[in-house]
Structure formats: structure tokens, C-alpha cells
Scaffold this motif. Structure first.
Motif, short mmCIF file in Angstrom:
data_model
loop_
_atom_site.label_atom_id
_atom_site.label_comp_id
_atom_site.label_asym_id
_atom_site.label_seq_id
_atom_site.Cartn_x
_atom_site.Cartn_y
_atom_site.Cartn_z
N UNK A 172 0.79 -1.24 0.00
CA UNK A 172 0.00 0.00 0.00
C UNK A 172 0.82 1.27 0.00
N UNK A 173 2.11 1.22 0.23
CA UNK A 173 2.90 2.44 0.18
C UNK A 173 4.29 2.15 -0.39
N UNK A 174 4.85 3.16 -1.07
CA UNK A 174 6.17 3.09 -1.70
C UNK A 174 6.34 1.87 -2.58
N UNK A 175 5.42 1.72 -3.50
CA UNK A 175 5.46 0.59 -4.42
C UNK A 175 6.63 0.74 -5.39
N UNK A 176 7.31 -0.38 -5.66
CA UNK A 176 8.40 -0.43 -6.64
C UNK A 176 8.01 -1.32 -7.82
N UNK A 177 6.72 -1.44 -8.06
CA UNK A 177 6.22 -2.31 -9.12
C UNK A 177 6.82 -1.95 -10.48
N UNK A 178 7.48 -2.94 -11.11
CA UNK A 178 8.07 -2.74 -12.42
C UNK A 178 9.38 -1.98 -12.45
N UNK A 179 9.88 -1.53 -11.30
CA UNK A 179 11.11 -0.74 -11.27
C UNK A 179 12.34 -1.64 -11.40
N UNK A 180 13.40 -1.08 -12.01
CA UNK A 180 14.68 -1.77 -12.15
C UNK A 180 15.79 -0.80 -11.80
N UNK A 181 16.78 -1.28 -11.07
CA UNK A 181 17.95 -0.44 -10.78
C UNK A 181 19.21 -1.29 -10.75
N UNK A 182 20.33 -0.63 -10.92
CA UNK A 182 21.62 -1.29 -10.77
C UNK A 182 22.34 -0.63 -9.61
N UNK A 183 23.26 -1.37 -9.01
CA UNK A 183 23.92 -0.79 -7.85
C UNK A 183 25.18 -1.52 -7.48
N UNK A 184 25.85 -0.97 -6.49
CA UNK A 184 27.04 -1.57 -5.89
C UNK A 184 26.82 -1.67 -4.39
N UNK A 185 27.40 -2.69 -3.79
CA UNK A 185 27.29 -2.84 -2.34
C UNK A 185 28.55 -3.46 -1.79
N UNK A 186 28.82 -3.15 -0.53
CA UNK A 186 29.97 -3.71 0.19
C UNK A 186 29.43 -4.40 1.43
N UNK A 187 29.78 -5.66 1.60
CA UNK A 187 29.34 -6.45 2.74
C UNK A 187 30.57 -6.82 3.59
N UNK A 188 30.46 -6.63 4.88
CA UNK A 188 31.56 -6.99 5.77
C UNK A 188 31.05 -7.84 6.94
#
Length: 270
Positions: A254-270
Motif C-alpha cells: 500500500x505504500x512506496x510501491x516499486x512495481x516494475x522498477x529496475x535499478x543497478x547498484x554496488x554494495x559492500x558487505x563486511x
């Protein structure tokens, strides 16, 4: 003298509690203070007023361990950025934030980890007349399947060699009053993630991830969010660097829908 026997089920509980306490306190008490976390930045393919840049930072610290039992605290913060409403050429307009405070109790049964944890989630609009404060508190029961890490070598190897990594949780939104819940009508929910490791070579790893969140509302309705991700990761001594492309197949929340959205990104996990 009158003798009264203890009911069988009560004796079971008493004996079980005693054995549990004996095993628990026979193990050494440790304060490992082990920290893990994620630092992430993403850019949407379809950029607009609401979606331009997404940022996320998470940190968890394991404070106490007694044998196979442990306790940890966590904090996560997501920031949503988009274009300016009055000047579309202006980017990096912060319009929303999502915070999550967590406490978690765990029991390790290799390769499965059992956990019970609480989430305090809150959503706020930033620098807007309507802050749209929404918050929820819930208790979740879950399991985590942590398969052994893949063995890296000088020759390409295709996986999976076993079951995928993943986790599953069931959440209950309690208590129900306005002090603990605002802005939603969730009754209970299910959440899960599967990580399919695809190939390894030297310190590189690639794979696919699938994430699903299902929410069941007080009126009998339901909503859900489903996303898929392809990622490439580099294992370094300090942690893991990843680049990924994520797509939301469906989002009926019901809020902040990301329907159909696509993104690319970088992440660092430690």
C-alpha cells in the motif's frame, strides 16, 4: 499426610526447563562484539520525481553468546532520492527515509540457524508538509540456511554444488494499538530470500537472488513484493564487493510501491 502428584505435563515442563537451564549455563559466556553490515547505493533505470538514487546502510552486532545461543542488535537506514518537484533538472532531492531497529535471539544448528526477532520499522517523508509517518512493530520467527562458502580456484567452476543459501520468516504485527502500529493494516506476513550461486573463478562469484514479501491484512486482503537480482561479487580480505541489477516483478504494497522498477547498484558487505 495427603500426597498430591504433579500433573504429567507440568512435570515435563519443569524437567525441560531445568535441563535447558543446565545446558545453557554450562556453556561459557562470551561477549564477541562481532559486527556485520551492508553499504549500498543504487541508480534507477527509469528516473523520476520519486526514484533516482537509492541508498542503504545496515549494521548488526552480536553482543552475547552462550554456547549455540546468541543475541544481537541491528540498525538499518534506507534513503530514497528523486528529482525536485519544481525543478526536474535538480537531482538528489531526498524525499523519504526508512529506518529499522532490530533485536534478535539465535540458536545455531549447523547448517540451520533458528531465530526470533523483533522489527521496529518507520517510514517518514523528509522536508515535506506531510511527513506521512508510518511505523510498525512485529515479532518474527524464522530459519536461516547457511551453506558452506564455495571453494575458489584458478579454474572456473559452475555451481550450485548443493542447496541454495536463504532464509524464511513469519511475522506477527502485535500489539495492535496506535502506540505500536500506524499507517497500515497488516495482521501477519511471510518473508523469504533464496541465493543461487552460479559460478566461481579466482575470487569472483556470480549468482541469482530471489526475494518475496507477502502481507496479510486485517480485512482478509493481501499484498506482496517480489524481486529478482543478478549479481557479481569479488571476495576481498576486508569483505565482499558486489555489483548487481535488481528488478521488481510485482509490488502491490500500500505504500512506496516499486512495481516494475529496475535499478543497478554496488554494495559492500563486511
Amino acid at each position: 499426610m495427603e500426597y498430591r502428584s504433579t500433573p504429567f505435563n507440568q512435570r515435563q515442563v519443569t524437567i525441560g526447563t531445568f535441563l535447558f537451564a543446565a545446558v545453557l549455563f554450562s556453556a561459557p559466556l562470551e561477549f564477541p562484539m562481532e559486527a556485520t553490515g551492508v553499504l549500498e547505493a543504487c541508480s534507477f533505470f527509469n528516473q523520476n520525481v520519486e526514484h533516482f538514487i537509492y541508498g542503504n546502510i545496515e549494521a548488526d552486532i552480536r553482543i552475547l553468546r552462550i554456547g549455540s545461543f546468541s543475541w544481537q542488535l541491528g540498525l538499518a537506514m534506507e534513503t530514497y532520492m528523486g528529482e525536485n518537484w519544481n525543478s526536474p533538472e535538480m537531482k538528489f532531492n531526498i524525499y523519504g527515509g526508512h529506518w529499522n531497529v532490530k533485536t534478535q535471539f539465535e540458536y545455531q544448528m549447523d547448517p540451520v540457524l533458528l531465530r526470533i526477532y523483533t522489527d521496529h520499522e518507520c517510514f517518514h517523508n523528509i522536508d515535506m508538509a506531510d511527513t506521512l509517518s508510518e511505523y510498525m512493530n512485529n515479532i518474527k520467527l524464522g530459519v536461516v540456511l547457511d551453506e558452506p562458502a564455495p571453494e575458489f580456484s584458478d579454474h572456473p567452476a559452475f555451481l550450485p554444488a548443493g542447496l541454495p543459501d536463504g532464509w524464511f520468516s513469519i511475522g506477527f504485527y502485535r500489539p495492535r494499538n496506535d502506540t505500536f502500529q500506524k499507517g497500515h493494516d497488516f495482521n501477519w506476513s511471510m518473508h523469504g530470500m533464496l541465493d543461487f550461486e552460479g559460478a566461481v573463478w579466482h575470487s569472483w562469484l556470480s549468482g541469482l537472488r530471489y526475494r518475496a514479501d507477502l502481507y496479510f491484512h486485517d480485512d482478509g486482503a493481501s499484498s506482496s513484493r517480489h524481486s529478482g537480482e543478478i549479481y557479481f561479487a569479488y571476495q576481498a580480505p576486508a569483505g565482499t564487493f558486489e555489483t548487481h541489477v535488481t528488478h521488481y516483478f510485482s509490488d502491490t504494497q500500500p505504500f512506496r510501491s516499486l512495481d516494475g522498477e529496475t535499478y543497478w547498484g554496488i554494495r559492500f558487505l563486511w
